[in-house]
Design a protein around this motif. Structure first.
Motif, mmCIF file in Angstrom:
data_model
loop_
_atom_site.group_PDB
_atom_site.id
_atom_site.type_symbol
_atom_site.label_atom_id
_atom_site.label_comp_id
_atom_site.label_asym_id
_atom_site.label_seq_id
_atom_site.Cartn_x
_atom_site.Cartn_y
_atom_site.Cartn_z
ATOM 1 N N LEU A 17 0.829 -1.198 0.000
ATOM 2 C CA LEU A 17 0.000 0.000 0.000
ATOM 3 C C LEU A 17 0.865 1.251 0.000
ATOM 4 C CD1 LEU A 17 -2.753 1.385 0.192
ATOM 5 C CD2 LEU A 17 -2.619 1.138 2.692
ATOM 6 N N ALA A 18 1.928 1.231 0.801
ATOM 7 C CA ALA A 18 2.834 2.386 0.850
ATOM 8 C C ALA A 18 3.507 2.617 -0.500
ATOM 9 C CB ALA A 18 3.880 2.177 1.944
ATOM 10 N N VAL A 19 3.944 1.511 -1.131
ATOM 11 C CA VAL A 19 4.576 1.624 -2.452
ATOM 12 C C VAL A 19 3.590 2.188 -3.464
ATOM 13 C CG1 VAL A 19 5.535 0.302 -4.378
ATOM 14 C CG2 VAL A 19 6.266 -0.203 -2.041
ATOM 15 N N PHE A 20 2.329 1.705 -3.398
ATOM 16 C CA PHE A 20 1.316 2.198 -4.346
ATOM 17 C C PHE A 20 1.032 3.681 -4.124
ATOM 18 C CE2 PHE A 20 -3.137 3.196 -5.314
ATOM 19 C CZ PHE A 20 -3.150 2.918 -6.670
ATOM 20 N N LEU A 21 0.951 4.093 -2.849
ATOM 21 C CA LEU A 21 0.675 5.506 -2.563
ATOM 22 C C LEU A 21 1.796 6.403 -3.079
ATOM 23 C CD1 LEU A 21 -0.840 5.253 1.043
ATOM 24 C CD2 LEU A 21 -2.048 5.754 -1.094
ATOM 25 N N VAL A 22 3.026 5.931 -2.922
ATOM 26 C CA VAL A 22 4.160 6.704 -3.450
ATOM 27 C C VAL A 22 4.083 6.778 -4.969
ATOM 28 C CG1 VAL A 22 6.668 6.725 -3.731
ATOM 29 C CG2 VAL A 22 5.663 6.198 -1.495
ATOM 30 N N TYR A 23 3.744 5.636 -5.599
ATOM 31 C CA TYR A 23 3.627 5.596 -7.059
ATOM 32 C C TYR A 23 2.492 6.485 -7.545
ATOM 33 C CZ TYR A 23 1.923 3.793 -11.520
ATOM 34 O OH TYR A 23 1.436 3.687 -12.799
ATOM 35 N N ALA A 24 1.365 6.459 -6.816
ATOM 36 C CA ALA A 24 0.166 7.152 -7.281
ATOM 37 C C ALA A 24 0.184 8.649 -7.011
ATOM 38 C CB ALA A 24 -1.076 6.530 -6.620
ATOM 39 N N ASP A 156 -20.849 11.455 -10.212
ATOM 40 C CA ASP A 156 -21.679 10.590 -9.370
ATOM 41 C C ASP A 156 -21.300 9.136 -9.664
ATOM 42 O OD1 ASP A 156 -23.610 9.541 -7.734
ATOM 43 O OD2 ASP A 156 -25.273 9.862 -9.134
ATOM 44 N N LEU A 157 -20.181 8.703 -9.063
ATOM 45 C CA LEU A 157 -19.650 7.359 -9.281
ATOM 46 C C LEU A 157 -19.819 6.507 -8.031
ATOM 47 C CD1 LEU A 157 -16.311 8.279 -11.090
ATOM 48 C CD2 LEU A 157 -18.391 7.411 -12.148
ATOM 49 N N ARG A 158 -20.031 5.231 -8.241
ATOM 50 C CA ARG A 158 -20.163 4.306 -7.127
ATOM 51 C C ARG A 158 -18.796 4.046 -6.472
ATOM 52 N NH1 ARG A 158 -22.419 1.428 -11.124
ATOM 53 N NH2 ARG A 158 -20.920 -0.276 -10.842
ATOM 54 N N PHE A 159 -18.835 3.760 -5.192
ATOM 55 C CA PHE A 159 -17.619 3.357 -4.485
ATOM 56 C C PHE A 159 -17.210 1.956 -4.973
ATOM 57 C CE2 PHE A 159 -15.505 1.144 -1.000
ATOM 58 C CZ PHE A 159 -14.529 2.065 -0.653
ATOM 59 N N PRO A 160 -15.957 1.675 -5.208
ATOM 60 C CA PRO A 160 -14.772 2.507 -4.972
ATOM 61 C C PRO A 160 -14.307 3.260 -6.215
ATOM 62 C CG PRO A 160 -14.071 0.280 -5.440
ATOM 63 C CD PRO A 160 -15.582 0.269 -5.541
ATOM 64 N N PHE A 161 -15.158 3.270 -7.255
ATOM 65 C CA PHE A 161 -14.728 3.877 -8.519
ATOM 66 C C PHE A 161 -14.582 5.396 -8.412
ATOM 67 C CE2 PHE A 161 -17.357 0.108 -9.541
ATOM 68 C CZ PHE A 161 -16.331 -0.708 -9.990
ATOM 69 N N ASN A 162 -15.136 5.968 -7.325
ATOM 70 C CA ASN A 162 -15.031 7.415 -7.135
ATOM 71 C C ASN A 162 -13.712 7.832 -6.490
ATOM 72 O OD1 ASN A 162 -15.643 6.203 -4.699
ATOM 73 N ND2 ASN A 162 -17.064 7.803 -4.031
ATOM 74 N N ILE A 163 -12.853 6.861 -6.162
ATOM 75 C CA ILE A 163 -11.548 7.176 -5.561
ATOM 76 C C ILE A 163 -10.542 7.424 -6.692
ATOM 77 C CG2 ILE A 163 -9.708 6.352 -4.064
ATOM 78 C CD1 ILE A 163 -11.752 4.570 -2.675
ATOM 79 N N ARG A 164 -10.182 8.669 -6.856
ATOM 80 C CA ARG A 164 -9.305 9.030 -7.983
ATOM 81 C C ARG A 164 -7.942 8.356 -7.897
ATOM 82 N NH1 ARG A 164 -10.720 13.053 -11.515
ATOM 83 N NH2 ARG A 164 -12.570 14.276 -10.987
ATOM 84 N N LEU A 165 -7.466 8.150 -6.691
ATOM 85 C CA LEU A 165 -6.137 7.569 -6.537
ATOM 86 C C LEU A 165 -6.047 6.194 -7.187
ATOM 87 C CD1 LEU A 165 -3.614 8.707 -5.117
ATOM 88 C CD2 LEU A 165 -4.133 7.192 -3.201
ATOM 89 N N LEU A 166 -7.182 5.484 -7.242
ATOM 90 C CA LEU A 166 -7.178 4.154 -7.849
ATOM 91 C C LEU A 166 -6.934 4.213 -9.355
ATOM 92 C CD1 LEU A 166 -10.107 2.369 -5.965
ATOM 93 C CD2 LEU A 166 -7.643 2.267 -5.506
#
Length: 435
Positions: A17-24, A156-166
């Motif tokens: 998760l930490a690696v992904f957050l740094v990447y994202a 108006d997106l459903r969770f988790p598609f509304n999370i831009r970081l993804l």
């Protein structure tokens, strides 16, 4: 042992998760004052206007014609509804504080000025192919438009598609950044067409099916897809057009909105042709025609004329041998305009046996045109077709079954009345939304 394994797995999860957050994570680019219009030459502004037309920016970013490029157009998806953004140089609600660097990053990497990942409904997956020079011209054009203070609705997106970081993960799977690379074995005209179609034109975004994650299925490029409740037909050798698209017919269609052997542009494609490509230079229209005609592997103009004549003659012969309610509806509603001389078919009143919509696996385009008609902003300038929404579902079903059986060699459509009713409801809903 179980606790130890659990702890290791949790630790690995936290590490990943930490690696992904740094990447994202992406940095914000500082705001700046809007550039002065005097910074841009007239030639650059004209180039930018033509490129904005090829990208069809206005259609996607305009709801109110009085507020062009102010955003707010809804894009329903399987994940919810997205709304286009305000791309006027307004400093509060638009992109007026965006630098050239911020604009280039958004276009090429799908990252907003504030560092947020953009959803791929904005086709940065195509815009990444565009040259510095063309992006600079497009930036100049947009920054010299009239600023409009308008805040589009929130997505108006459903969770988790509304999370831009993804979206960073989506890019990792489906996005390849990079400029267009010419093919040495192809002509300069073909390469120009490929650059425009695959870059700013983002043509495959509509004409290619998408996977469950909303990404284009590149192995099915230009195989045809449903978008905005229209069917964008196949443009490659899978095309069901009864007469192959030649370079000349593609040029006519993209330049004027109609072709003798293929009918007229309606729906979303009418926007592309008239509101978008209408601004493009003639050489660019010819380049697009060169690129797509090669994709469809067409024959000669003489072969196209012979095929068209034979197709119309066969349809007229089959129609003469048929007697039924559908033929009566055709005689009442359609024949006066759509009955052609096989040796001299009309562009203004196309013969339906040459129409791709009648041969498609999905009848939605033909149903919509039958219900809504073709207004003065679609097809060929000054040529209109009335809608026939007053006909019952049974009437329209009989008509379309007659046309399918006599004007094509394709199997009958199933559940046609149900699809007609569905389209009738869709048209009513869209009309309400527009009002």
């Amino acid at each position: 042992m179980i606790k130890r394994i659990t702890a290791i797995l949790v630790g690995l999860g936290i590490l990943l998760l930490a690696v992904f957050l740094v990447y994202a994570w992406e940095a914000s680019i500082p705001e700046q004052d809007p550039p002065s219009p005097g910074n841009f030459s007239q030639a650059m502004l004209e180039q930018g206007e033509a490129l904005a037309g090829i990208g069809n920016c206005q259609s996607c970013h305009t709801v109110d014609p009085e507020q062009p490029l102010a955003g707010g157009r809804a894009f329903p998806t399987e994940f919810g509804t997205l709304y286009s953004t305000n791309i006027t140089p307004d400093t509060a609600t638009g992109i007026g504080t965006w630098s050239r660097e911020a604009f280039h990053r958004a276009m090429r990497e799908g990252i907003s000025r504030n560092g947020a990942h953009l959803f791929p409904a904005f086709p940065y997956t195509h815009y990444t192919k565009v040259s510095d020079e063309d992006l600079d011209a497009l930036y100049a054009y947009l920054m010299t438009r009239e600023p409009v203070n308008a805040e589009p609705p929130g997505n108006d997106l459903r969770f988790p598609f509304n999370i831009r970081l993804l979206q960073a993960g989506w890019k990792l799977l489906f996005f390849e950044e990079g400029r267009y690379q010419p093919e040495d074995s192809r002509s300069e005209l073909w390469n120009r067409g490929a650059y425009l179609a695959e870059g700013l034109g983002h043509c495959s975004a509509c004409h290619t099916p998408r996977n469950d994650f909303g990404a284009e299925q590149t192995d099915l490029a230009y195989e045809g897809a449903v978008i905005n409740n229209w069917y964008a037909p196949a443009l490659n050798t899978s095309s069901l057009a009864p007469v192959a698209w030649t370079e000349a017919s593609l040029y006519d269609y993209l330049r004027s909105g109609g072709s003798t052997y293929h009918g007229v542009a309606v729906g979303s494609m009418a926007d592309v042709v008239h509101r978008g490509l209408g601004r493009a230079q003639d050489r660019d229209i010819r380049a697009l025609a060169s690129y797509f005609s090669a994709m469809a592997e067409p024959g000669s103009e003489e072969q196209a004329a012979q095929t068209a004549t034979a197709t119309i003659q066969a349809a007229q012969q089959r129609s003469a041998e048929t007697l039924g309610y559908g033929e009566k509806v055709f005689t009442y509603a359609c024949a006066s305009c759509h009955y052609n001389d096989p040796e001299n078919p009309s562009t203004l009143r196309p013969d339906l046996s040459l129409n791709t919509a009648l041969r498609a696996d999905n009848p939605m385009n033909l149903i919509r045109v039958t219900l809504e008609g073709v207004d003065n902003e679609e097809g060929l300038p000054g040529v209109v077709m009335p809608g026939f929404a007053e006909l019952s579902n049974a009437d329209i079903s009989a008509l379309l079954h007659f046309l399918r059986a006599t004007h094509t060699d394709r199997p009958a459509w199933n559940n046609l009345e149900d699809e007609i009713e569905r389209q009738r409801q869709e048209v009513a809903t869209q009309t309400e939304s527009a009002q």
